[in-house]
Design a protein around this motif. Structure first.
Motif, PDB file in Angstrom:
ATOM      1  N   ASP A 202      37.324  36.952  51.609  1.00  0.00           N
ATOM      2  CA  ASP A 202      37.020  36.841  50.064  1.00  0.00           C
ATOM      3  C   ASP A 202      36.832  37.833  49.377  1.00  0.00           C
ATOM      4  O   ASP A 202      37.042  38.539  48.311  1.00  0.00           O
ATOM      5  N   HIS A 224      44.922  35.833  45.991  1.00  0.00           N
ATOM      6  CA  HIS A 224      44.337  35.732  47.400  1.00  0.00           C
ATOM      7  C   HIS A 224      44.299  34.407  47.869  1.00  0.00           C
ATOM      8  O   HIS A 224      43.823  33.403  47.200  1.00  0.00           O
ATOM      9  N   PRO A 226      43.264  31.870  51.139  1.00  0.00           N
ATOM     10  CA  PRO A 226      42.549  31.836  52.361  1.00  0.00           C
ATOM     11  C   PRO A 226      43.509  31.377  53.533  1.00  0.00           C
ATOM     12  O   PRO A 226      44.411  30.878  53.013  1.00  0.00           O
ATOM     13  N   THR A 246      46.477  38.178  50.870  1.00  0.00           N
ATOM     14  CA  THR A 246      46.199  38.870  49.434  1.00  0.00           C
ATOM     15  C   THR A 246      47.588  39.341  49.040  1.00  0.00           C
ATOM     16  O   THR A 246      48.426  40.015  49.534  1.00  0.00           O
ATOM     17  N   PRO A 314      33.928  35.025  45.055  1.00  0.00           N
ATOM     18  CA  PRO A 314      33.655  34.690  46.259  1.00  0.00           C
ATOM     19  C   PRO A 314      32.056  34.231  46.213  1.00  0.00           C
ATOM     20  O   PRO A 314      32.100  33.101  47.019  1.00  0.00           O
ATOM     21  N   THR A 317      32.274  30.567  45.203  1.00  0.00           N
ATOM     22  CA  THR A 317      33.080  29.421  46.184  1.00  0.00           C
ATOM     23  C   THR A 317      32.133  29.567  47.520  1.00  0.00           C
ATOM     24  O   THR A 317      31.814  28.326  48.126  1.00  0.00           O
ATOM     25  N   TYR A 331      42.569  32.253  44.798  1.00  0.00           N
ATOM     26  CA  TYR A 331      42.150  32.981  43.836  1.00  0.00           C
ATOM     27  C   TYR A 331      43.467  33.376  43.046  1.00  0.00           C
ATOM     28  O   TYR A 331      44.474  33.956  43.791  1.00  0.00           O
ATOM     29  N   GLY A 335      41.393  37.480  41.068  1.00  0.00           N
ATOM     30  CA  GLY A 335      40.285  36.762  41.123  1.00  0.00           C
ATOM     31  C   GLY A 335      39.593  35.965  40.140  1.00  0.00           C
ATOM     32  O   GLY A 335      38.391  35.192  40.236  1.00  0.00           O
TER      33      GLY A 335
END
Length: 414
Positions: A202, A224, A226, A246, A314, A317, A331, A335
């Motif tokens: 992240d 982004h 994960p 990403t 980041p 989270t 995100y 972001g």
């Protein structure tokens, strides 16, 4: 079930609201109810369930001037129909309105322009093109007094009077019932490509998105995913096994897009392996990001939408995962937007989520999905400081002194 008024024109809307104001009967305003699960429940007590005002018949395009980039229509018009109309002239709604209906178990494609305005919605292009409040030029509406009024104009350059179009965006139908709206539209891009960077955590993804955003290459989407979310998305077939993705979107003419993608690949090559998505595959990915499709199921999970400083996502989270390892998220907006899915809880984990946002520098946390009992007991929208809350109350009283338009939808007592 509440008794429902179904007006076919603005005079009918005004008559219904004047009657409700005179009788002290609150009205629940809605179109196709695709976003009925958003906000506080509209039926917290008998006073709020007695009557509804269904605006879905106020639909259709009134005026469209492609050369002027201006569209006037009624608020009950489906967003999907508007997009088809604009596509025929190679134009678009630049704020990229999302379709959140499936998040609450509704059919896709049932959201209306009025609903998008009421919720001030915007998709992945938000950080570049703005939200719907930046594209609403004017409207005709009925206040809580039953008075018909106009605001704004059918021109892009309009600076007279109060900027009421921005005020009704995000008001969730608590200030006025819209009857006609005028939107600015823009030319659709000739080509769209997406540069993908694989395998970033992240924090590194936030750095990559910041580098792309600060570059001269005019990106139109930064997200982004994960690894758990990437496996469910439109990039799964091209993604490396077990890798996060990403995504950087580029739009424009064919030559320009190709050159900018090459420049972005050179800029980002040190971050990780790179690929590109073209045309339909790119559109598919961004549609899934726009609609938060990864979180449609399971419906019982709590869903939050967090607006934070892009580089602080980041940290937010990570703080939440330390307590709730089952949290899932991705995100958007470089972001600055975090979609967060959590297991069910009586308080929807509100203290944890809002505490993490505050500790990371502040922002807004909106509870998008939870059952009715939870939404009745938890602040669905970010609590306002008292001074701002007092201002909101005064605005509400100015437009709707009898508190009959969607009372309690945004906050208890409003």
């Amino acid at each position: 079930m509440p008794e429902t008024f179904i007006p076919s024109g603005i005079t009918d809307v005004a008559d219904a609201i004047r009657w409700a104001a005179a009788e002290g009967k609150p009205l629940s305003l809605h179109g196709h109810r695709s976003k009925a699960g958003l906000g506080r429940p509209a039926h917290l007590d008998n006073r709020q369930t007695e009557y509804a005002l269904d605006l879905s018949r106020l639909s259709g395009v009134l005026e469209y001037e492609p050369a002027e980039l201006v569209l006037t229509l009624r608020p009950g018009t489906l967003v999907s129909d508007v997009e088809k109309l604009l596509a025929a002239s190679n134009q678009m709604l630049a704020f990229e309105p999302p379709d959140y209906g499936p998040l609450w178990g509704h059919a896709a494609g049932r959201g209306t322009i009025g609903g998008a305005i009421g919720c001030n919605l915007a998709g992945p292009r938000r950080f570049k093109a703005g939200a719907i409040r930046d594209h609403l030029l004017g409207f005709v509406a009925v206040s809580g007094r039953g008075e018909i009024f106009k605001a704004g104009a059918k021109v892009v350059k309009n600076v007279t009077g109060y900027d009421l179009p921005k005020l009704v965006c995000g008001a969730y139908g608590t200030l006025a019932a819209l009857a006609e709206v005028t939107l600015k539209v823009l030319p659709a891009p000739e080509k769209t490509r997406t540069v993908l960077v694989f395998g970033l955590d992240d924090a590194k993804a936030a750095q990559a998105m910041a580098a792309a955003a600060c570059s001269p290459h005019e990106v139109a989407g930064l997200a982004h995913l994960p690894e758990a979310i990437a496996a469910l998305s439109g990039v799964a077939y091209v993604a490396k096994a077990g890798m996060a993705v990403t995504a950087i979107r580029v739009e424009g003419t064919d030559i320009s897009v190709k050159a900018r993608c090459e420049a972005l690949r050179a800029l980002l090559q040190s971050f990780g392996p790179l690929e590109e998505l073209h045309s339909m595959n790119s559109a598919w990915l961004w549609r899934e990001i726009r609609d938060a499709s990864a979180f449609i199921l399971p419906q019982e999970r709590v869903l939050w939408r967090l607006s934070v400083a892009p580089m602080s996502g980041p940290a937010v989270t990570a703080a939440i995962r330390a307590t709730q390892p089952g949290a899932a998220f991705f995100y958007d907006w470089a972001g600055g937007l975090v979609w967060l899915s959590l297991p069910p809880a009586q308080d929807a984990h509100a203290a944890l989520v809002r505490g993490a946002v505050a500790a990371a520098g502040g922002g807004h946390a909106t509870l998008i999905r939870a059952d009715q009992a939870v939404r009745a007991s938890v602040d669905v929208f970010q609590p306002q400081p008292e001074a701002l809350a007092a201002l909101s109350r005064r605005v509400k009283e100015s437009f709707d002194p009898m508190n009959i338009l969607n009372p309690g939808r945004m906050a208890a007592g409003l």
